[in-house]
Motif scaffolding. Sequence first.
Motif, mmCIF file in Angstrom:
data_model
loop_
_atom_site.group_PDB
_atom_site.id
_atom_site.type_symbol
_atom_site.label_atom_id
_atom_site.label_comp_id
_atom_site.label_asym_id
_atom_site.label_seq_id
_atom_site.Cartn_x
_atom_site.Cartn_y
_atom_site.Cartn_z
ATOM 1 N N GLY A 9 36.885 -11.568 46.292
ATOM 2 C CA GLY A 9 36.472 -10.949 47.537
ATOM 3 C C GLY A 9 37.500 -9.945 48.027
ATOM 4 O O GLY A 9 38.600 -9.832 47.473
ATOM 5 N N GLY A 10 37.129 -9.217 49.070
ATOM 6 C CA GLY A 10 38.055 -8.245 49.633
ATOM 7 C C GLY A 10 37.348 -7.244 50.507
ATOM 8 O O GLY A 10 36.190 -7.449 50.899
ATOM 9 N N LEU A 11 38.048 -6.176 50.793
ATOM 10 C CA LEU A 11 37.547 -5.096 51.645
ATOM 11 C C LEU A 11 37.179 -3.915 50.758
ATOM 12 O O LEU A 11 37.979 -3.496 49.912
ATOM 13 C CB LEU A 11 38.611 -4.687 52.655
ATOM 14 C CG LEU A 11 38.309 -3.462 53.526
ATOM 15 C CD1 LEU A 11 37.107 -3.723 54.412
ATOM 16 C CD2 LEU A 11 39.537 -3.108 54.359
ATOM 17 N N VAL A 12 35.983 -3.391 50.965
ATOM 18 C CA VAL A 12 35.512 -2.267 50.160
ATOM 19 C C VAL A 12 34.684 -1.347 51.046
ATOM 20 O O VAL A 12 34.079 -1.800 52.023
ATOM 21 C CB VAL A 12 34.692 -2.769 48.949
ATOM 22 C CG1 VAL A 12 33.435 -3.479 49.398
ATOM 23 C CG2 VAL A 12 34.374 -1.652 47.978
ATOM 24 N N GLN A 13 34.670 -0.088 50.718
ATOM 25 C CA GLN A 13 33.855 0.864 51.462
ATOM 26 C C GLN A 13 32.401 0.776 51.027
ATOM 27 O O GLN A 13 32.103 0.382 49.889
ATOM 28 C CB GLN A 13 34.370 2.287 51.247
ATOM 29 C CG GLN A 13 35.689 2.576 51.948
ATOM 30 C CD GLN A 13 36.063 4.041 51.881
ATOM 31 O OE1 GLN A 13 35.718 4.738 50.936
ATOM 32 N NE2 GLN A 13 36.778 4.520 52.900
ATOM 33 N N ALA A 14 31.524 1.166 51.916
ATOM 34 C CA ALA A 14 30.102 1.196 51.584
ATOM 35 C C ALA A 14 29.879 2.058 50.344
ATOM 36 O O ALA A 14 30.492 3.112 50.186
ATOM 37 C CB ALA A 14 29.309 1.753 52.757
ATOM 38 N N GLY A 15 29.025 1.549 49.471
ATOM 39 C CA GLY A 15 28.773 2.228 48.209
ATOM 40 C C GLY A 15 29.640 1.750 47.070
ATOM 41 O O GLY A 15 29.386 2.079 45.908
ATOM 42 N N GLY A 16 30.653 0.984 47.397
ATOM 43 C CA GLY A 16 31.583 0.482 46.386
ATOM 44 C C GLY A 16 31.075 -0.765 45.695
ATOM 45 O O GLY A 16 29.950 -1.220 45.930
ATOM 46 N N GLN A 117 35.053 -23.055 48.447
ATOM 47 C CA GLN A 117 35.604 -22.821 49.776
ATOM 48 C C GLN A 117 35.166 -21.487 50.361
ATOM 49 O O GLN A 117 35.288 -21.274 51.573
ATOM 50 C CB GLN A 117 37.132 -22.866 49.714
ATOM 51 C CG GLN A 117 37.681 -24.253 49.405
ATOM 52 C CD GLN A 117 37.309 -25.259 50.459
ATOM 53 O OE1 GLN A 117 37.507 -25.049 51.652
ATOM 54 N NE2 GLN A 117 36.726 -26.382 50.027
ATOM 55 N N GLY A 118 34.689 -20.602 49.538
ATOM 56 C CA GLY A 118 34.220 -19.320 50.023
ATOM 57 C C GLY A 118 35.248 -18.215 49.870
ATOM 58 O O GLY A 118 36.457 -18.465 49.873
ATOM 59 N N THR A 119 34.757 -16.999 49.733
ATOM 60 C CA THR A 119 35.618 -15.826 49.665
ATOM 61 C C THR A 119 35.012 -14.733 50.535
ATOM 62 O O THR A 119 33.795 -14.510 50.518
ATOM 63 C CB THR A 119 35.791 -15.352 48.202
ATOM 64 O OG1 THR A 119 36.726 -14.264 48.147
ATOM 65 C CG2 THR A 119 34.486 -14.900 47.569
ATOM 66 N N GLN A 120 35.863 -14.089 51.321
ATOM 67 C CA GLN A 120 35.387 -13.093 52.284
ATOM 68 C C GLN A 120 35.126 -11.766 51.588
ATOM 69 O O GLN A 120 35.980 -11.261 50.837
ATOM 70 C CB GLN A 120 36.421 -12.894 53.392
ATOM 71 C CG GLN A 120 36.060 -11.818 54.402
ATOM 72 C CD GLN A 120 34.909 -12.209 55.297
ATOM 73 O OE1 GLN A 120 34.861 -13.327 55.817
ATOM 74 N NE2 GLN A 120 33.966 -11.292 55.501
ATOM 75 N N VAL A 121 33.973 -11.194 51.880
ATOM 76 C CA VAL A 121 33.633 -9.843 51.443
ATOM 77 C C VAL A 121 33.361 -9.023 52.695
ATOM 78 O O VAL A 121 32.519 -9.396 53.517
ATOM 79 C CB VAL A 121 32.395 -9.828 50.529
ATOM 80 C CG1 VAL A 121 31.940 -8.400 50.259
ATOM 81 C CG2 VAL A 121 32.708 -10.549 49.217
ATOM 82 N N THR A 122 34.097 -7.931 52.848
ATOM 83 C CA THR A 122 33.927 -7.052 53.993
ATOM 84 C C THR A 122 33.637 -5.651 53.495
ATOM 85 O O THR A 122 34.405 -5.099 52.701
ATOM 86 C CB THR A 122 35.182 -7.038 54.872
ATOM 87 O OG1 THR A 122 35.477 -8.379 55.295
ATOM 88 C CG2 THR A 122 34.970 -6.165 56.097
ATOM 89 N N VAL A 123 32.525 -5.092 53.957
ATOM 90 C CA VAL A 123 32.125 -3.752 53.548
ATOM 91 C C VAL A 123 32.197 -2.847 54.773
ATOM 92 O O VAL A 123 31.498 -3.077 55.760
ATOM 93 C CB VAL A 123 30.702 -3.743 52.964
ATOM 94 C CG1 VAL A 123 30.350 -2.350 52.457
ATOM 95 C CG2 VAL A 123 30.582 -4.770 51.840
#
Length: 125
Positions: A9-16, A117-123
């Motif tokens: 998981g992590g932070l990614v821009q829209a379209g990524g 436990q889950g992993t955060q995905v932020t777009v």
Amino acid sequence: QVQLVESGGGLVQAGGSLRLSCATSGSIESFDAMGWYRQAPGKQRGLVAAISRDGWTNYADSVKGRFTISRDNAKNTVYLQMNSLKPEDTAVYYCAARQSYVRKWPLDLDDFGSWGQGTQVTVSS
């Protein structure tokens, strides 16, 4: 006891794109099915994708054509390849597993007895 460990998981821009991994503590071939669910703040946990021991797959309508679930039996790992990500895909993503066979497909959330436990995905937009 089954252990499922998510990563990727992590932070990614829209379209990524991102690829999530779920490593199992035992042989993945012992599981009847595995899946990915997600939960955004204030919302219920819902299906993203699932894959059976026989390779059948099931996807939420909102991710069809963008996400792909796969399994690598040699690595005891299930993957979720996420492409063309949208801000509405932002959530905590959970790996799920069912060990015993059930004559039913697709499975429901309650059919999965083991969870990571889950992993955060932020777009970001």
